[in-house]
Scaffold this motif. Structure first.
Motif, PDB file in Angstrom:
ATOM      1  N   ASP A 188      17.484   7.730  -3.772  1.00  7.18           N
ATOM      2  CA  ASP A 188      18.256   8.039  -2.563  1.00  7.18           C
ATOM      3  C   ASP A 188      17.656   7.380  -1.319  1.00  7.18           C
ATOM      4  OD1 ASP A 188      15.962   9.488  -2.333  1.00  7.18           O
ATOM      5  OD2 ASP A 188      16.937  11.425  -1.951  1.00  7.18           O
ATOM      6  N   LYS A 189      16.833   6.323  -1.517  1.00 12.34           N
ATOM      7  CA  LYS A 189      16.268   5.649  -0.346  1.00 12.34           C
ATOM      8  C   LYS A 189      16.253   4.139  -0.546  1.00 12.34           C
ATOM      9  CE  LYS A 189      11.400   6.149  -1.746  1.00 12.34           C
ATOM     10  NZ  LYS A 189      10.078   6.633  -1.316  1.00 12.34           N
ATOM     11  N   MET A 190      16.352   3.429   0.589  1.00 16.53           N
ATOM     12  CA  MET A 190      16.195   1.976   0.564  1.00 16.53           C
ATOM     13  C   MET A 190      14.700   1.673   0.594  1.00 16.53           C
ATOM     14  SD  MET A 190      19.165   0.507   3.123  1.00 16.53           S
ATOM     15  CE  MET A 190      18.795   1.631   4.482  1.00 16.53           C
ATOM     16  N   GLU A 191      14.244   0.978  -0.444  1.00 19.99           N
ATOM     17  CA  GLU A 191      12.811   0.736  -0.580  1.00 19.99           C
ATOM     18  C   GLU A 191      12.583  -0.715  -1.016  1.00 19.99           C
ATOM     19  OE1 GLU A 191       9.110   3.277  -2.320  1.00 19.99           O
ATOM     20  OE2 GLU A 191      10.745   2.897  -3.733  1.00 19.99           O
ATOM     21  N   ILE A 192      11.797  -1.444  -0.232  1.00 18.12           N
ATOM     22  CA  ILE A 192      11.478  -2.833  -0.529  1.00 18.12           C
ATOM     23  C   ILE A 192      10.067  -2.879  -1.101  1.00 18.12           C
ATOM     24  CG2 ILE A 192      11.349  -5.183   0.361  1.00 18.12           C
ATOM     25  CD1 ILE A 192      14.101  -3.784   0.583  1.00 18.12           C
ATOM     26  N   VAL A 193       9.898  -3.578  -2.232  1.00 17.73           N
ATOM     27  CA  VAL A 193       8.612  -3.603  -2.909  1.00 17.73           C
ATOM     28  C   VAL A 193       8.017  -5.011  -2.918  1.00 17.73           C
ATOM     29  CG1 VAL A 193       9.645  -3.950  -5.197  1.00 17.73           C
ATOM     30  CG2 VAL A 193       7.350  -2.951  -5.019  1.00 17.73           C
ATOM     31  N   TYR A 194       6.706  -5.063  -2.794  1.00 21.85           N
ATOM     32  CA  TYR A 194       5.955  -6.285  -3.053  1.00 21.85           C
ATOM     33  C   TYR A 194       5.001  -5.988  -4.193  1.00 21.85           C
ATOM     34  CZ  TYR A 194       2.317  -9.780  -2.874  1.00 21.85           C
ATOM     35  OH  TYR A 194       1.412 -10.747  -3.239  1.00 21.85           O
ATOM     36  N   VAL A 195       5.057  -6.796  -5.252  1.00 17.58           N
ATOM     37  CA  VAL A 195       4.148  -6.670  -6.386  1.00 17.58           C
ATOM     38  C   VAL A 195       3.228  -7.882  -6.400  1.00 17.58           C
ATOM     39  CG1 VAL A 195       3.949  -6.537  -8.897  1.00 17.58           C
ATOM     40  CG2 VAL A 195       5.852  -5.395  -7.745  1.00 17.58           C
ATOM     41  N   GLY A 196       1.920  -7.648  -6.401  1.00 18.80           N
ATOM     42  CA  GLY A 196       1.010  -8.792  -6.474  1.00 18.80           C
ATOM     43  C   GLY A 196      -0.281  -8.569  -5.714  1.00 18.80           C
ATOM     44  N   GLY A 197      -1.032  -9.672  -5.563  1.00 16.35           N
ATOM     45  CA  GLY A 197      -2.319  -9.626  -4.876  1.00 16.35           C
ATOM     46  C   GLY A 197      -2.189  -9.869  -3.386  1.00 16.35           C
ATOM     47  N   LEU A 198      -3.323 -10.101  -2.756  1.00 17.82           N
ATOM     48  CA  LEU A 198      -3.371 -10.222  -1.298  1.00 17.82           C
ATOM     49  C   LEU A 198      -3.864 -11.603  -0.855  1.00 17.82           C
ATOM     50  CD1 LEU A 198      -5.053  -6.762  -0.558  1.00 17.82           C
ATOM     51  CD2 LEU A 198      -2.609  -7.276  -0.666  1.00 17.82           C
ATOM     52  N   SER A 199      -3.736 -12.601  -1.726  1.00 18.50           N
ATOM     53  CA  SER A 199      -4.242 -13.931  -1.418  1.00 18.50           C
ATOM     54  C   SER A 199      -3.408 -14.625  -0.349  1.00 18.50           C
ATOM     55  CB  SER A 199      -4.262 -14.802  -2.675  1.00 18.50           C
ATOM     56  OG  SER A 199      -5.069 -14.228  -3.674  1.00 18.50           O
ATOM     57  N   LYS A 200      -4.060 -15.546   0.349  1.00 20.10           N
ATOM     58  CA  LYS A 200      -3.390 -16.305   1.410  1.00 20.10           C
ATOM     59  C   LYS A 200      -2.174 -17.050   0.879  1.00 20.10           C
ATOM     60  CE  LYS A 200      -4.169 -20.188   4.561  1.00 20.10           C
ATOM     61  NZ  LYS A 200      -5.138 -21.221   5.020  1.00 20.10           N
ATOM     62  N   TRP A 201      -2.306 -17.662  -0.331  1.00 20.81           N
ATOM     63  CA  TRP A 201      -1.204 -18.471  -0.864  1.00 20.81           C
ATOM     64  C   TRP A 201       0.016 -17.631  -1.223  1.00 20.81           C
ATOM     65  CZ3 TRP A 201       0.384 -17.414  -5.836  1.00 20.81           C
ATOM     66  CH2 TRP A 201      -0.522 -16.751  -6.668  1.00 20.81           C
ATOM     67  N   GLN A 202      -0.162 -16.294  -1.307  1.00 23.28           N
ATOM     68  CA  GLN A 202       0.973 -15.407  -1.555  1.00 23.28           C
ATOM     69  C   GLN A 202       1.660 -14.985  -0.245  1.00 23.28           C
ATOM     70  OE1 GLN A 202      -1.538 -12.736  -3.922  1.00 23.28           O
ATOM     71  NE2 GLN A 202      -0.197 -13.089  -5.678  1.00 23.28           N
ATOM     72  N   ARG A 203       1.198 -15.579   0.844  1.00 18.87           N
ATOM     73  CA  ARG A 203       1.776 -15.371   2.181  1.00 18.87           C
ATOM     74  C   ARG A 203       1.823 -13.879   2.548  1.00 18.87           C
ATOM     75  NH1 ARG A 203       6.886 -19.323   3.147  1.00 18.87           N
ATOM     76  NH2 ARG A 203       6.750 -18.284   5.159  1.00 18.87           N
ATOM     77  N   ILE A 204       0.710 -13.222   2.311  1.00 22.69           N
ATOM     78  CA  ILE A 204       0.665 -11.785   2.525  1.00 22.69           C
ATOM     79  C   ILE A 204       0.849 -11.427   4.002  1.00 22.69           C
ATOM     80  CG2 ILE A 204      -1.834 -11.550   2.835  1.00 22.69           C
ATOM     81  CD1 ILE A 204       0.399  -9.334   0.608  1.00 22.69           C
ATOM     82  N   ASP A 205       0.360 -12.270   4.924  1.00 30.02           N
ATOM     83  CA  ASP A 205       0.539 -11.995   6.348  1.00 30.02           C
ATOM     84  C   ASP A 205       2.016 -12.101   6.748  1.00 30.02           C
ATOM     85  OD1 ASP A 205      -2.133 -11.486   6.817  1.00 30.02           O
ATOM     86  OD2 ASP A 205      -2.592 -13.571   7.316  1.00 30.02           O
ATOM     87  N   ASP A 206       2.734 -13.046   6.155  1.00 25.82           N
ATOM     88  CA  ASP A 206       4.168 -13.172   6.435  1.00 25.82           C
ATOM     89  C   ASP A 206       4.951 -11.993   5.871  1.00 25.82           C
ATOM     90  OD1 ASP A 206       3.991 -15.558   7.841  1.00 25.82           O
ATOM     91  OD2 ASP A 206       4.200 -16.800   6.052  1.00 25.82           O
TER      92      ASP A 206
END
Length: 334
Positions: free
Chosen positions: A151-169
């Motif tokens: 019953d909720k809108m939920e956006i997920v990110y699955v993965g690590g926190l490396s720079k190449w995964q554009r975690i800051d973006d």
């Protein structure tokens, strides 16, 4: 007999399509992490799949022995990955020379995407018939319909926190979405060891949760209740040649995907699908964010219809058994 030889931590997800395929065939398969675990029967043909670091041990012991075929199974473009991380031309040249040696002396090469194959053909001037593609894959369970009553809108990110995964973006994207729609919540699924660091990275994002799942089926079950998954990549050779498991995770969970270009062959494979939203380079632009918010709302309102569509979605690039079958036909003719 087929041996898959990797000295580092064996990745069962990467080896599973091989295991699944050969469990139904008359060929034997063994996954080993030490050279002495390979027991070659010279009266039959033996295929030994190796990565770059394992190649040299196998080469010195088996290269001149009959009925042993060394197959280089490349999981990525190592010299380019090193340069992306370290910006060292010296390392890049050394790793390229090592890779050229391995590619030249291997009986056959298996890569993870068509872009990866084309990269090798252009860089090392090898014959096209020496390289085959086996993408990362969907399991048969991926096609079982996974309905959601969330019953909720939920956006997920699955993965690590490396720079190449554009975690800051990803953090900035979540912050913007949080500002324009307070009903959207967020979920980060990462390794347990990353949870505290993830909380620090996303400390400015409201309405967010952090979870970790060691069991893959439990991860898929959890994220299938979300509204959409996110994957961002920069434009470079490393990403264009990749075959990210993150895409497979989202498609397996029948989860709509918010993505950039430059995600291996999946950029083309998933183009113009109702369950994908391409962000482009200006994804923090107000107009793009409005369109994204609308996409998220539609995904939430029509979640089970979209899951029904995704449960029926199939293509050659996601069918490991088909690709492995083609590769083995080639290997038997070597």
């Amino acid at each position: 007999m087929l041996y898959i030889f990797y000295k580092d931590k064996l990745n069962l997800r990467q080896n599973k399509p091989f295991i699944d395929f050969f469990s139904k065939s008359q060929d034997g398969i063994r996954i080993v992490s030490k050279l002495d675990q390979i027991k070659v029967n010279y009266s039959e043909v033996n295929y030994i799949f190796v990565g770059t670091m394992e190649f040299f041990e196998v080469f010195l012991k088996y290269f001149f022995r009959r009925n042993v075929k060394i197959i280089y199974r490349s999981r990525g473009v190592a010299p380019e990955e090193s340069f992306y991380r370290n910006k060292s031309w010296f390392r890049y040249i050394i790793l390229s020379l090592i890779e050229l040696f391995v590619i030249t002396l291997s009986k056959h090469i298996i890569v993870v995407s068509n872009n990866h194959k084309n990269h090798y053909l252009k860089k090392y001037k090898i014959k096209e018939q020496k390289v085959s593609v086996i993408h990362n894959y969907l399991t048969k369970d991926s096609y079982n319909l996974k309905t959601s009553n969330s019953d909720k809108m939920e956006i997920v990110y699955v993965g690590g926190l490396s720079k190449w995964q554009r975690i800051d973006d990803i953090k900035e994207l979540f912050k913007k979405l949080n500002q324009i729609n307070k009903d959207i919540s967020f979920l980060i699924c990462t390794n347990k060891s990353n949870i505290e660091a993830a909380k620090d990275v996303f400390n400015e994002v409201g309405n967010i949760n952090f979870e970790s799942y060691e069991d893959y089926d439990e991860l898929i079950k959890r994220i299938s209740k979300c509204t959409a998954g996110v994957i961002l990549r920069d434009s470079n050779t490393v990403n264009e040649c990749s075959s990210p498991f993150k895409v497979i995770d989202y498609v397996s969970a029948q989860l709509p995907i918010i993505m950039t270009d430059n995600i291996g062959d999946y950029t083309k494979t998933l183009n113009n699908k109702n369950f994908t939203f391409y962000l482009g380079d200006t994804f923090l632009d107000e107009k793009k964010l409005v369109k994204l918010e609308d996409f998220i709302k539609k995904c939430y309102e029509n979640k089970n219809e979209i899951k029904q569509e995704m449960s029926k979605y199939s293509c050659k690039e996601l069918n490991a058994e088909q690709e492995i079958g083609q590769v083995m036909s080639i290997l038997r003719r070597l």
